[in-house]
Write a protein that holds these residues in place. Structure first.
Motif, mmCIF file in Angstrom:
data_model
loop_
_atom_site.group_PDB
_atom_site.id
_atom_site.type_symbol
_atom_site.label_atom_id
_atom_site.label_comp_id
_atom_site.label_asym_id
_atom_site.label_seq_id
_atom_site.Cartn_x
_atom_site.Cartn_y
_atom_site.Cartn_z
ATOM 1 N N GLY B 289 3.165 14.764 -20.824
ATOM 2 C CA GLY B 289 3.452 16.193 -20.739
ATOM 3 C C GLY B 289 4.459 16.543 -19.656
ATOM 4 O O GLY B 289 4.436 17.633 -19.097
ATOM 5 N N ARG B 290 5.410 15.632 -19.395
ATOM 6 C CA ARG B 290 6.304 15.840 -18.248
ATOM 7 C C ARG B 290 7.342 16.938 -18.483
ATOM 8 O O ARG B 290 7.878 17.474 -17.518
ATOM 9 C CB ARG B 290 7.023 14.537 -17.896
ATOM 10 N N PHE B 291 7.647 17.218 -19.739
ATOM 11 C CA PHE B 291 8.672 18.224 -20.023
ATOM 12 C C PHE B 291 8.018 19.504 -20.511
ATOM 13 O O PHE B 291 7.275 19.513 -21.481
ATOM 14 C CB PHE B 291 9.652 17.725 -21.085
ATOM 15 N N GLU B 292 8.340 20.601 -19.821
ATOM 16 C CA GLU B 292 7.716 21.873 -20.195
ATOM 17 C C GLU B 292 8.408 22.529 -21.376
ATOM 18 O O GLU B 292 7.802 23.308 -22.105
ATOM 19 C CB GLU B 292 7.728 22.828 -19.010
ATOM 20 N N THR B 293 9.700 22.255 -21.536
ATOM 21 C CA THR B 293 10.444 22.964 -22.584
ATOM 22 C C THR B 293 11.215 21.983 -23.458
ATOM 23 O O THR B 293 11.466 20.836 -23.072
ATOM 24 C CB THR B 293 11.479 23.928 -21.965
ATOM 25 N N LEU B 294 11.620 22.477 -24.628
ATOM 26 C CA LEU B 294 12.446 21.659 -25.515
ATOM 27 C C LEU B 294 13.821 21.417 -24.901
ATOM 28 O O LEU B 294 14.450 20.387 -25.172
ATOM 29 C CB LEU B 294 12.598 22.341 -26.877
ATOM 30 N N ASP B 295 14.279 22.354 -24.069
ATOM 31 C CA ASP B 295 15.551 22.114 -23.377
ATOM 32 C C ASP B 295 15.447 20.863 -22.508
ATOM 33 O O ASP B 295 16.359 20.044 -22.475
ATOM 34 C CB ASP B 295 15.923 23.319 -22.510
ATOM 35 N N ASP B 296 14.319 20.731 -21.811
ATOM 36 C CA ASP B 296 14.123 19.532 -20.989
ATOM 37 C C ASP B 296 14.181 18.283 -21.862
ATOM 38 O O ASP B 296 14.774 17.270 -21.481
ATOM 39 C CB ASP B 296 12.750 19.575 -20.293
ATOM 40 N N VAL B 297 13.528 18.356 -23.040
ATOM 41 C CA VAL B 297 13.502 17.186 -23.931
ATOM 42 C C VAL B 297 14.931 16.840 -24.378
ATOM 43 O O VAL B 297 15.352 15.681 -24.321
ATOM 44 C CB VAL B 297 12.618 17.447 -25.176
ATOM 45 N N ILE B 298 15.660 17.847 -24.789
ATOM 46 C CA ILE B 298 17.009 17.601 -25.306
ATOM 47 C C ILE B 298 17.919 17.091 -24.186
ATOM 48 O O ILE B 298 18.701 16.152 -24.383
ATOM 49 C CB ILE B 298 17.557 18.880 -25.975
ATOM 50 N N ASN B 299 17.773 17.653 -22.992
ATOM 51 C CA ASN B 299 18.556 17.145 -21.862
ATOM 52 C C ASN B 299 18.231 15.682 -21.583
ATOM 53 O O ASN B 299 19.107 14.898 -21.220
ATOM 54 C CB ASN B 299 18.298 17.984 -20.606
ATOM 55 N N HIS B 300 16.955 15.344 -21.749
ATOM 56 C CA HIS B 300 16.576 13.937 -21.549
ATOM 57 C C HIS B 300 17.373 13.029 -22.487
ATOM 58 O O HIS B 300 17.988 12.054 -22.053
ATOM 59 C CB HIS B 300 15.078 13.743 -21.781
ATOM 60 N N TYR B 301 17.348 13.349 -23.784
ATOM 61 C CA TYR B 301 18.056 12.481 -24.738
ATOM 62 C C TYR B 301 19.567 12.544 -24.539
ATOM 63 O O TYR B 301 20.272 11.574 -24.826
ATOM 64 C CB TYR B 301 17.714 12.889 -26.176
ATOM 65 N N SER B 302 20.073 13.662 -24.060
ATOM 66 C CA SER B 302 21.515 13.836 -23.927
ATOM 67 C C SER B 302 22.065 13.159 -22.680
ATOM 68 O O SER B 302 23.116 12.527 -22.717
ATOM 69 C CB SER B 302 21.842 15.333 -23.897
ATOM 70 N N GLU B 303 21.349 13.273 -21.556
ATOM 71 C CA GLU B 303 21.914 12.717 -20.327
ATOM 72 C C GLU B 303 20.891 12.167 -19.354
ATOM 73 O O GLU B 303 21.241 11.750 -18.258
ATOM 74 C CB GLU B 303 22.792 13.769 -19.626
ATOM 75 N N GLY B 304 19.612 12.100 -19.766
ATOM 76 C CA GLY B 304 18.591 11.663 -18.818
ATOM 77 C C GLY B 304 17.995 10.292 -19.083
ATOM 78 O O GLY B 304 17.029 9.884 -18.423
ATOM 79 N N LEU B 305 18.543 9.542 -20.041
ATOM 80 C CA LEU B 305 17.953 8.244 -20.382
ATOM 81 C C LEU B 305 18.086 7.278 -19.211
ATOM 82 O O LEU B 305 19.117 7.232 -18.555
ATOM 83 C CB LEU B 305 18.674 7.624 -21.587
ATOM 84 N N VAL B 306 17.023 6.523 -18.965
ATOM 85 C CA VAL B 306 17.112 5.469 -17.959
ATOM 86 C C VAL B 306 16.761 4.131 -18.599
ATOM 87 O O VAL B 306 15.959 4.055 -19.530
ATOM 88 C CB VAL B 306 16.192 5.735 -16.742
ATOM 89 N N PHE B 307 17.363 3.085 -18.069
ATOM 90 C CA PHE B 307 17.174 1.755 -18.637
ATOM 91 C C PHE B 307 15.873 1.122 -18.151
ATOM 92 O O PHE B 307 15.496 1.229 -17.000
ATOM 93 C CB PHE B 307 18.345 0.841 -18.247
ATOM 94 N N SER B 308 15.194 0.459 -19.061
ATOM 95 C CA SER B 308 14.115 -0.463 -18.701
ATOM 96 C C SER B 308 14.172 -1.562 -19.752
ATOM 97 O O SER B 308 14.821 -1.399 -20.786
ATOM 98 C CB SER B 308 12.755 0.249 -18.726
ATOM 99 N N GLU B 309 13.506 -2.664 -19.503
ATOM 100 C CA GLU B 309 13.685 -3.829 -20.383
ATOM 101 C C GLU B 309 13.283 -3.570 -21.826
ATOM 102 O O GLU B 309 13.823 -4.187 -22.737
ATOM 103 C CB GLU B 309 12.877 -5.008 -19.847
ATOM 104 N N THR B 310 12.334 -2.668 -22.026
ATOM 105 C CA THR B 310 11.846 -2.473 -23.390
ATOM 106 C C THR B 310 12.457 -1.243 -24.063
ATOM 107 O O THR B 310 11.999 -0.836 -25.130
ATOM 108 C CB THR B 310 10.313 -2.312 -23.405
ATOM 109 N N ILE B 311 13.477 -0.671 -23.463
ATOM 110 C CA ILE B 311 14.056 0.546 -24.051
ATOM 111 C C ILE B 311 14.512 0.264 -25.477
ATOM 112 O O ILE B 311 15.012 -0.825 -25.791
ATOM 113 C CB ILE B 311 15.205 1.104 -23.190
ATOM 114 N N ASP B 312 14.319 1.232 -26.359
ATOM 115 C CA ASP B 312 14.636 1.021 -27.766
ATOM 116 C C ASP B 312 16.138 0.854 -27.972
ATOM 117 O O ASP B 312 16.937 1.592 -27.382
ATOM 118 C CB ASP B 312 14.137 2.208 -28.593
ATOM 119 N N PRO B 313 16.542 -0.123 -28.816
ATOM 120 C CA PRO B 313 17.976 -0.332 -29.073
ATOM 121 C C PRO B 313 18.685 0.904 -29.623
ATOM 122 O O PRO B 313 19.907 0.985 -29.549
ATOM 123 C CB PRO B 313 17.984 -1.460 -30.114
#
Lengths: 250, 355
Positions: B289-313
């Protein structure tokens, strides 16, 4: 249902044959399986081998697999008299989920056959929303990319030119042009593969369809083409060329 | 079907012969499952467990139990307390609070269209392999209803109405945890949402605004959203693949998700793709429940992705945080996502508290 029809048909054929010609030997049916397996230049690949960056492609990159799903269609056995039997219209293989690895208990008369199958759907069969089970597997290609269904989703990671670990999504579809526009068109890039003189008998009741994954990357430069390939017409054509040698039937 | 009929008749004969001097015995009425027409066209029929077919009496009992606080140790919290019909059968709090005032560590999940989860993996981490199995858990979970099943069963058995309702639903007045979870599972399988604006658009009953239509194009476009590989599409109107992915939220995992269950490091940080239906009612978002709004979600996919070993291709341009959608594209994507919300869900009379 289809199988029952086939068995009935076979039974009638046998009976008919019996009645008409007492001298002729009755051709018995044999039950056999078709197995679908994957290898990397001969090294077997199952989901137990997923997520290891262990496989070197022709261009030199090390790669791994995290998802491997593909569609084989029109699996057809043609006997020496030229009579064809389609034993399966389509088989969806999901290596990760262990789905579709075997088609069991197919029944055909003992004998030698030419076996053919196709990677992906032909244009005629590649109809959007025609297959609920494939919709449920999220196997669709969106209409603005030509519609129909994926042929293959091969995903994993590779080590790129600067040593970073990056994902790739090698998705094969019917090659499309002008994607994301109303003018989108597509062309058939499914791949027919055939083997002749496959003998089915009580001693040989397993047919193997093998995919050598390395062929998809021979040649291929992941640094230039790792993602967003569905809408890339040239990439799809090159995939089609590489895929011509990916499958064998034994 | 015919065989089942014979079986029912046999059972009936059996019961009537032993219970000669009792008043009556009950045979539950089979309940036909009605999927929305689009689901019927596009998806395989949902399959119900052979040992728990849908019945009128089972569903009705399940609904009563779902809204009954008596399932919790101190009679204060029902399933619906964390799965509210007007919140998409989810919970607007980031972490739901259990009966002892202690918060859990994951966001509640919406209980919609679960009959169509043919993969049969439930919870964010896939820990339950059937709906019935999942339902055993919240009752005894220490930070949720913190009860024991023997205690819950005893409480129900002592109520004036439940023994008869169990007898009507299952042919026995002896309550058990198996029968209670079966009834609740039957009710949850009836919770279907298929009447969003986008559904109406697909049925030809409504048209999308230009912004919603462009948002859908972004959702499908590999170079922009590329959301459809994991979140369904007009061909898969569940709007989820019911599979597990790492969508680039964290570099390190405090919650291993699927990996917690399988123990496989390749599964660390993978969570079930949630359905995108009813996002208007199911905030906050993600497993924690870390994102309160859909704007937060969309910003995540647009510019907030972070790398980890299992990140989806399928997560692209991770070094830049994502594909950098324009503000206009973000607004359109949001408008489209909201068109998947179904306002008829909250007030559907079949899903209201009967108690």
């Amino acid at each position: 249902m289809k199988k029952i029809a086939l068995i009935l048909f076979a039974a009638i054929a046998v009976i008919a044959c019996d009645k008409n010609d007492d001298n002729e030997t009755v051709v018995e049916n044999v039950n056999f399986d078709i197995n679908f397996s994957q290898n990397f230049n001969g090294t077997s690949i199952t989901n137990a081998n997923f997520n290891n960056v262990d496989y070197t492609v022709a261009n030199g990159e090390m790669i791994s697999f995290s998802r491997m799903r593909y569609l084989i269609t029109d699996i057809t056995f043609t006997n020496q008299a030229g009579v064809s039997t389609v034993v399966d219209e389509y088989n969806f293989v999901d290596v990760g989920e262990e789905i579709g690895a075997t088609i069991e208990n197919i029944s055909l008369p003992v004998g030698a056959y030419t076996v053919s199958a196709r990677f992906g759907f032909t244009e005629a069969d590649n109809t959007t929303n025609a297959y609920p089970d494939l919709n449920n597997a999220s196997w669709n290609v969106p209409e603005p990319m030509g519609g129909g269904y994926h042929y293959m989703q091969l995903e994993g990671q590779y080590i790129n030119d600067i040593g970073a670990t990056v994902g790739y999504a090698y998705h094969t579809i019917s090659a499309a042009q002008d994607v994301m526009t109303p003018e989108v068109t597509r062309e058939d890039t499914s791949i027919l593969f055939t083997a002749s003189n496959i003998v089915i008998s009580n001693d040989n009741n397993i047919i193997n369809v093998k995919m050598n994954i390395a062929e998809w990357f021979n040649p291929w430069n992941l640094n230039e083409r790792d993602n967003g390939l569905m809408g890339n017409y040239d990439a799809q054509i090159d995939m089609n060329i590489n895929g011509q040698t990916a499958f064998t039937i034994e | 079907m015919f065989k089942k009929g014979i079986l029912i008749i046999l059972i009936f004969t059996f019961f009537s012969s032993c219970n000669d001097d009792e008043q009556e015995s009950y045979i539950p009425t089979p309940l036909a499952f009605e999927a929305p027409v689009l689901f019927q066209q596009l998806l395989p029929n949902p399959s119900f467990p052979a040992d728990n077919p849908q019945t009128v009496e089972g569903v009705s009992l399940g609904r009563k139990l779902f809204f009954d606080k008596n399932l919790s140790a101190d009679n204060t919290l029902a399933c619906a307390g964390c799965h509210a019909p007007n919140q998409g059968f989810s919970d607007q709090r980031q972490f739901s609070i259990g009966i002892d005032g202690i918060a859990g560590f994951r966001n509640s999940m919406p209980l919609v269209n679960l009959a169509f989860n043919t993969r049969n993996k439930f919870n964010w981490d896939g820990s339950a392999s059937s709906l019935e199995e999942q339902i055993l858990e919240p009752v005894i979970n220490e930070i949720e209803m913190h009860n024991t099943w023997p205690n819950a069963v005893a409480t129900l058995q002592a109520q004036s109405d439940y023994p008869l309702l169990f007898e009507q639903a299952f042919g026995t007045a002896t309550i058990s945890k198996e029968l209670a979870t079966k009834a609740i599972a039957q009710f949850i399988r009836t919770i279907v949402s298929g009447n969003s604006k986008f559904d109406k658009h697909l049925r030809g009953e409504a048209s999308l605004t230009p912004s919603e239509a462009n948002g859908f194009a972004i959702f499908l476009d590999e170079d922009r959203g590329d959301c459809f590989h994991c979140h369904g599409s007009d061909s898969n109107p569940i709007w989820s693949d019911n599979d597990f992915h790492n969508n680039g939220l964290d570099e390190e995992f405090t919650d291993r998700g699927l990996g917690l269950i399988t123990g496989d490091p390749a599964h660390f940080g993978l969570f079930k793709s949630p359905s995108l239906r009813n996002l208007a009612y199911t905030a906050p978002y993600m497993h924690d429940g870390r994102f309160e709004t859909l704007d937060d979600v969309i910003n995540h996919y647009s510019e907030g992705l972070v790398f980890s070993e299992t990140i989806d291709p399928l997560m692209k341009s991770i070094a830049q945080g994502g594909v950098q959608l324009t503000e206009a594209d973000k607004a359109d994507l949001k408008a489209f996502l909201l068109s998947l919300s179904d306002p008829s869900l909250a007030n559907n009379p079949n899903y209201q508290n009967p108690n």
